[in-house]
Design a protein around this motif. Structure first.
Motif, short mmCIF file in Angstrom:
data_model
loop_
_atom_site.label_atom_id
_atom_site.label_comp_id
_atom_site.label_asym_id
_atom_site.label_seq_id
_atom_site.Cartn_x
_atom_site.Cartn_y
_atom_site.Cartn_z
N ALA A 156 0.41 -1.28 -0.07
CA ALA A 156 0.22 0.07 -0.50
C ALA A 156 0.86 1.36 -0.16
O ALA A 156 0.71 2.19 -0.73
N ILE A 157 1.60 1.33 1.02
CA ILE A 157 2.44 2.62 1.02
C ILE A 157 3.44 2.62 -0.52
O ILE A 157 3.62 3.84 -0.82
N ARG A 158 3.90 1.21 -1.27
CA ARG A 158 4.33 1.39 -2.74
C ARG A 158 3.67 2.07 -3.35
O ARG A 158 3.85 3.42 -4.39
N HIS A 159 2.34 1.61 -3.77
CA HIS A 159 1.07 2.04 -4.68
C HIS A 159 0.89 4.03 -3.82
O HIS A 159 1.11 4.77 -5.19
N LEU A 160 0.99 4.56 -3.01
CA LEU A 160 0.78 5.80 -2.88
C LEU A 160 1.74 6.34 -3.03
O LEU A 160 1.35 7.12 -4.36
#
Length: 321
Positions: A156-160
């Motif tokens: 999720a951090i990578r996506h953001l």
């Protein structure tokens, strides 16, 4: 300037609003309930009820505010169990806000002609590659696999970070400037690392040991310094990623005994990694022994920001609440 804070009544948003209002900005903040609108109004801002996981609701809220800048502070960190083996489970809703919520906000920002998009990420240590230097800057890669307990949260951090940093590119087709702020581990009133917070309580009761050598390096930041850095990023600095942490990344074997002392606890016991592993998982052991800290040099240089609590030593002593 018209500024929309998604998550206006959250831990960071609620501290940003007074700073922005005092500086003469027209501030709008999203909230999930009408009561939040009253809270924001009391600080001189306009509250807008918004469902961050509903694209139409997000689009309507941003359109109503018609802002120049959108600040993404959406998280769902209440009720965290503290069980590191259930890390992804505890962060499940926050992960949706970092993926679906971010996508909805970016789409709404583009449609509303927003100039700048500032988003919250995390840079307190564990997402970074765990080799090489113990303190890393923004060019350091994220770890390929943080451990099974945190894989969904890292994704999720990578996506953001990916969608925010890439916005405004030729393929994106907009002029939107994307800024990602990697916040360190929060401390201060209302946060886990405080006298009444979860970490403070565990240390006071002697239930949080130093695992292994305690060599894992954490980066901290006072919640008020998070707010001031985010305000700075609204109109300073080139698009990109910035670490928002204090000046002194520290290993567990230094900060944990000091925090225990400040909250009235005993010196934490020591527990071998092999004995702790069944209790806290591989991810938990890594937090104690191998994670890396972050440098704030870029934020100080390019955002013109200096933390009011330069180190956790001073902050734990005078600012934990």
């Amino acid at each position: 300037m018209r500024i929309f804070i998604a998550g206006g009544t959250g831990a960071v948003g609620i501290r940003m609003v007074p700073l922005l209002v005092a500086a003469g900005h027209e501030v709008y903040g999203s909230t999930r309930h009408e009561a939040g609108c009253e809270t924001l109004a009391g600080m001189g801002a306009t509250g807008i009820v918004m469902d961050p996981l509903n694209a139409r609701s997000v689009a309507d809220a941003v359109a109503k505010a018609s802002p120049e800048v959108v600040v993404h502070q959406l998280t769902a960190l209440g009720g965290i169990s503290g069980n590191l083996k259930k890390f992804d489970h505890d962060f499940a809703m926050t992960n949706r806000l970092r993926t679906e919520g971010t996508d909805h906000l970016l789409a709404a920002a583009r449609a509303a002609g927003v100039r700048r998009f500032v988003a919250q990420s995390f840079g307190g240590g564990w997402p970074l590659e765990r080799t090489g230097d113990w303190v890393k800057d923004e060019t350091a890669p994220l770890i390929a696999d943080p451990g099974k307990e945190a894989r969904e949260t890292l994704a999720a951090i990578r996506h953001l970070e990916s969608v925010v940093v890439s916005t405004g590119s030729a393929s994106d087709g907009s002029d939107l400037e994307g800024v990602v702020l990697r916040y360190g581990n929060f401390y201060g009133p209302g946060n886990a690392a405080s006298r009444d917070g979860a970490i403070g309580e565990l240390l006071r009761k002697g239930r949080m040991p130093v695992v292994g050598g305690g060599t894992g390096v954490w980066s901290f930041v006072h919640i008020d310094d998070v707010a001031s850095a985010t305000v700075a990023a609204i109109d300073r600095g080139a698009p990109g990623i910035y670490n928002i942490v204090d000046d002194e990344p520290a290993p567990v074997n230094q900060w944990m005994p000091y925090l225990a002392e400040q909250v009235g606890g005993r010196n934490p016991m020591r527990l071998p990694a092999w004995l702790a592993r069944p209790l806290i998982g591989e991810f938990g052991v890594a937090l104690m022994t191998s994670v890396r800290g972050s440098s704030n040099a870029k934020a100080k240089r390019e955002l013109g920001w200096t933390p009011s609590y330069p180190t956790w030593r001073e902050g734990f002593r005078t600012g934990i609440g």
